[in-house]
Design a protein around this motif. Sequence first.
Motif, PDB file in Angstrom:
ATOM      1  N   ALA A 102       0.875  -1.203  -0.056  1.00  0.00           N
ATOM      2  CA  ALA A 102      -0.179   0.150   0.211  1.00  0.00           C
ATOM      3  C   ALA A 102       0.909   1.294  -0.037  1.00  0.00           C
ATOM      4  N   PRO A 103       1.948   1.526   0.847  1.00  0.00           N
ATOM      5  CA  PRO A 103       2.652   2.704   0.837  1.00  0.00           C
ATOM      6  C   PRO A 103       3.080   3.113  -0.783  1.00  0.00           C
ATOM      7  N   HIS A 104       3.047   2.216  -1.649  1.00  0.00           N
ATOM      8  CA  HIS A 104       3.558   2.592  -3.012  1.00  0.00           C
ATOM      9  C   HIS A 104       2.096   2.937  -4.013  1.00  0.00           C
ATOM     10  N   ASP A 105       0.968   2.779  -3.309  1.00  0.00           N
ATOM     11  CA  ASP A 105      -0.100   2.968  -4.018  1.00  0.00           C
ATOM     12  C   ASP A 105      -0.615   4.467  -3.414  1.00  0.00           C
ATOM     13  N   PRO A 106      -0.796   5.544  -4.540  1.00  0.00           N
ATOM     14  CA  PRO A 106      -1.594   6.813  -4.142  1.00  0.00           C
ATOM     15  C   PRO A 106      -2.580   6.689  -3.271  1.00  0.00           C
ATOM     16  N   ALA A 107      -3.494   5.943  -3.380  1.00  0.00           N
ATOM     17  CA  ALA A 107      -4.926   5.643  -2.662  1.00  0.00           C
ATOM     18  C   ALA A 107      -4.344   5.595  -1.253  1.00  0.00           C
ATOM     19  N   ILE A 156      -1.969  15.577  -3.271  1.00  0.00           N
ATOM     20  CA  ILE A 156      -2.073  15.472  -4.853  1.00  0.00           C
ATOM     21  C   ILE A 156      -0.840  14.519  -5.323  1.00  0.00           C
ATOM     22  N   ALA A 157      -0.082  14.242  -4.530  1.00  0.00           N
ATOM     23  CA  ALA A 157       1.255  13.143  -5.198  1.00  0.00           C
ATOM     24  C   ALA A 157       1.713  12.440  -3.852  1.00  0.00           C
ATOM     25  N   SER A 158       2.327  11.409  -3.992  1.00  0.00           N
ATOM     26  CA  SER A 158       3.088  10.579  -2.987  1.00  0.00           C
ATOM     27  C   SER A 158       4.041   9.769  -3.530  1.00  0.00           C
ATOM     28  N   ARG A 159       5.098   9.538  -2.942  1.00  0.00           N
ATOM     29  CA  ARG A 159       6.317   8.597  -3.442  1.00  0.00           C
ATOM     30  C   ARG A 159       6.829   8.200  -2.143  1.00  0.00           C
ATOM     31  N   VAL A 160       7.424   7.179  -2.370  1.00  0.00           N
ATOM     32  CA  VAL A 160       8.146   6.190  -1.280  1.00  0.00           C
ATOM     33  C   VAL A 160       9.828   6.689  -1.315  1.00  0.00           C
ATOM     34  N   LEU A 161      10.338   6.912   0.070  1.00  0.00           N
ATOM     35  CA  LEU A 161      11.525   7.257   0.132  1.00  0.00           C
ATOM     36  C   LEU A 161      12.371   6.010  -0.127  1.00  0.00           C
ATOM     37  N   SER A 162      13.209   6.077  -1.029  1.00  0.00           N
ATOM     38  CA  SER A 162      14.231   4.857  -1.081  1.00  0.00           C
ATOM     39  C   SER A 162      15.421   4.668  -0.141  1.00  0.00           C
ATOM     40  N   GLY A 163      15.824   3.395   0.025  1.00  0.00           N
ATOM     41  CA  GLY A 163      16.992   3.337   0.859  1.00  0.00           C
ATOM     42  C   GLY A 163      16.870   2.913   2.537  1.00  0.00           C
ATOM     43  N   GLU A 164      15.532   2.837   2.777  1.00  0.00           N
ATOM     44  CA  GLU A 164      15.436   2.591   4.157  1.00  0.00           C
ATOM     45  C   GLU A 164      15.333   1.083   4.413  1.00  0.00           C
ATOM     46  N   GLN A 165      15.766   0.600   5.645  1.00  0.00           N
ATOM     47  CA  GLN A 165      16.093  -0.486   5.876  1.00  0.00           C
ATOM     48  C   GLN A 165      14.852  -1.051   6.875  1.00  0.00           C
ATOM     49  N   SER A 166      14.375  -0.445   7.631  1.00  0.00           N
ATOM     50  CA  SER A 166      13.444  -0.965   8.733  1.00  0.00           C
ATOM     51  C   SER A 166      12.000  -0.502   8.715  1.00  0.00           C
ATOM     52  N   THR A 168       8.861   2.065   6.054  1.00  0.00           N
ATOM     53  CA  THR A 168       8.737   2.624   4.940  1.00  0.00           C
ATOM     54  C   THR A 168       8.238   3.918   5.074  1.00  0.00           C
ATOM     55  N   SER A 169       8.781   5.049   4.480  1.00  0.00           N
ATOM     56  CA  SER A 169       8.520   6.543   4.438  1.00  0.00           C
ATOM     57  C   SER A 169       7.922   6.975   3.328  1.00  0.00           C
ATOM     58  N   ILE A 170       6.734   7.704   3.148  1.00  0.00           N
ATOM     59  CA  ILE A 170       6.053   8.483   1.990  1.00  0.00           C
ATOM     60  C   ILE A 170       6.123   9.673   2.035  1.00  0.00           C
ATOM     61  N   ILE A 171       6.612  10.285   1.228  1.00  0.00           N
ATOM     62  CA  ILE A 171       6.594  11.852   1.180  1.00  0.00           C
ATOM     63  C   ILE A 171       5.362  12.319   0.383  1.00  0.00           C
ATOM     64  N   ILE A 186       6.375  14.056   5.550  1.00  0.00           N
ATOM     65  CA  ILE A 186       6.789  12.660   5.456  1.00  0.00           C
ATOM     66  C   ILE A 186       6.070  11.598   6.320  1.00  0.00           C
ATOM     67  N   VAL A 187       5.520  10.707   5.768  1.00  0.00           N
ATOM     68  CA  VAL A 187       4.784   9.642   6.752  1.00  0.00           C
ATOM     69  C   VAL A 187       5.602   8.464   6.936  1.00  0.00           C
ATOM     70  N   LYS A 188       5.935   8.236   7.937  1.00  0.00           N
ATOM     71  CA  LYS A 188       6.752   6.675   8.330  1.00  0.00           C
ATOM     72  C   LYS A 188       5.729   5.606   8.842  1.00  0.00           C
ATOM     73  N   VAL A 189       5.634   4.672   7.975  1.00  0.00           N
ATOM     74  CA  VAL A 189       5.029   3.587   8.254  1.00  0.00           C
ATOM     75  C   VAL A 189       5.832   2.551   9.064  1.00  0.00           C
ATOM     76  N   PHE A 190       5.542   2.188  10.186  1.00  0.00           N
ATOM     77  CA  PHE A 190       6.351   1.389  11.078  1.00  0.00           C
ATOM     78  C   PHE A 190       6.294  -0.204  10.616  1.00  0.00           C
ATOM     79  N   ARG A 191       7.102  -0.812  10.258  1.00  0.00           N
ATOM     80  CA  ARG A 191       7.080  -2.157   9.734  1.00  0.00           C
ATOM     81  C   ARG A 191       7.104  -3.073  10.630  1.00  0.00           C
ATOM     82  N   VAL A 192       8.135  -3.004  11.773  1.00  0.00           N
ATOM     83  CA  VAL A 192       8.078  -3.850  12.777  1.00  0.00           C
ATOM     84  C   VAL A 192       7.302  -3.231  13.974  1.00  0.00           C
ATOM     85  N   VAL A 193       6.000  -3.924  14.381  1.00  0.00           N
ATOM     86  CA  VAL A 193       5.468  -3.353  15.345  1.00  0.00           C
ATOM     87  C   VAL A 193       5.430  -3.955  16.920  1.00  0.00           C
TER      88      VAL A 193
END
Length: 493
Positions: A102-107, A156-166, A168-171, A186-193
Motif C-alpha cells: 500500500a505505501p506505493h499506492d497513491p490511494a 496531490i502526489a506521493s512517493r516512497v523514500l528509497s533506501g530505508e532498512q526497517s 517505509t516512509s512516504i513523501i 513525510i509519513v513513516k509506516v512502522f514495519r516492525v510493530v
Amino acid sequence: MKHASAGTGIDLTPAVDGWVGAQRWFAGKAHSPVLRSIGQWSLPTGESGVRIACHLVLDTASRFSTLYQLPVTERTEPLPDSSALIERTLGHDGLPRYLYDAPHDPAYAAALHGFIVTGASTPSDDPAGVAAHGELLRVGQAPAEEPVDLSRFTVIASRVLSGEQSNTSIIIDLVDETGRHGRPVIVKVFRVVAAGSNPDVSVQSALAGAGSRFVPQPIGAVSGEWTSPLSPARQSGHLVFVQEFLPGVEDAWRVALDAAATGTDFSVPAHALGIATAAVHRDLARVFPTLASTGDVIDQLCLTMRERYRLAAREVPELAAHSAAIEAVFARAQAASWPHLQRIHGDYHLGQVLDVPGRGWVLIDFEGEPLRPLAERSLPDIPLRDVAGMLRSFDYVGATIAMRDPAAGPAAIDWATTARAAFLQGYHQEGSTGPGSSALAGQEPLLAAFELDKAIYESIYESRNRPSWLPIPLRAVRRLAEEAHAARGSTAG
C-alpha cells in the motif's frame, strides 16, 4: 499454513511469505517467514475499485515471533507501475484482483491523510480484532517556519523514500483549496510493530513540545490496538508517524563525506553538531525521567560491554590480541564517576542528522535500533553512548575516503581527527551550561569505553556483512587500546 485475518477485507495468501521475505525491512534474513495475520483494520478510501486493509502479521518462523505491519491495497484494475505488486489473484466474482504494497499506492497515502486529519477510528465491532485511531499532534514548537496544518490540505502526489532498512516512509505533496502548494510531509509506516509508545513519536514530540529547534515538527500519528496469540492482554502501539519533511537537504554523512573528499575543513559544522547534540541531550534530561547510576547499574553496563567483547573475540580473532588493554579501558570506566542515565537518541550517527539551510542541524529517527525490543529502547542510558556513536561515524568518513583513494588516506584520517575534536568541543561547550548539563570533563574514561564498545560491535557487523571494511573498526580498537596502554604506563610512572 492458513493465513487467517480478522474481520472483513483481504485475506492473505501463502504467496505473501515469499514477498515479505524479500523486503529490506524484513528482519529475519536468516530464515524464510511463515506469516499469520492476527488481524486487520480497513482504511476508508473514496477511490473506486480500491480496498485498503492494514494487516498485522506474525512471523511464526522467527524465534522472536516478530510482528510486522503490512498495509495492502486491492485493486480491480492494475496500477501502471507493477514494482509494488504482491500478487495477482481472483475475486469472489471470478475477476482479477491486484494486491499491492500500500505505501506505493497513491490511494493509501490519500486515505491515510484523511484518517489522521479527521481523527478517525475504526469500528470496534470485534473487541478482539485490530483497531486503529488517527490523530493530529498539537505539539507546540518554535520552528523557523510556520507549523504544518494538515487539515487545510489535500494530497496531490506521493512517493516512497528509497533506501530505508526497517520502515517505509512516504513523501506526500499537499495543496490547499486555492491550489497553493503546502510544505510536504513525510509519513513513516512502522514495519516492525511492538506494544508501547514508539520512541520516534514520543521522544520527538516531547522535544518539540519543549521548544527544541533541533527536531522536525511532529504532525500526526496512527495508533493501534490488537490481541496477540502470544499474550492474553490487549496490546497497543504506534503504527504510523507524520512529521514535517525537509526537502532538498542532505544528511550529515553525505555532507561530511563530500567535505572529507575535497579536503574541506569541517570544524565549524562539527562544532555546531556537538552543540546541537548536547542541547538535545539536555532537553531529554528535562522532559523524561532520569536514573541515578548506582553501583548495580554501572556493574551491569560494564558486564554487557565485557560480554560483547568476549563473544566478538571468538568471531573476530584479531580482537583477542588487545584483551589486556581492552579490560583496562573497561576497568577505568567502571571506576569512574558516572552521570545520571537518561533518554538518548540510541542509534546516533551522521546519517541521523540533516543539514537544513537557514536552520542548521536537525536530528531525526529517534526510534533507536528498531530490531531491539521496544522496552529496551525506551530505557534511560548514558548520553555518551550517542557521543561515541557520532565519533565512530566521523572515523568511518575518513576511512571511507582512504579506502577509495589510499593516497588520500593520511589527509582523510587527519580530517576525521579534526572533526572529532571540534564535535567534542561543541558538545562540551553546550553541555557545560544549564540544568541537566553533561559536560565531558572527568568523563573521558567513560567515553573511551563506549567508543571501544561501539568499535567492537562494528567489528562483528563488518565481519559478517562487509569483511573488506573490517579494518576500520579494528583500527579504532587498536588506537583505543594503545591509548589505554599509554595512560596506564603514565599512571604507573
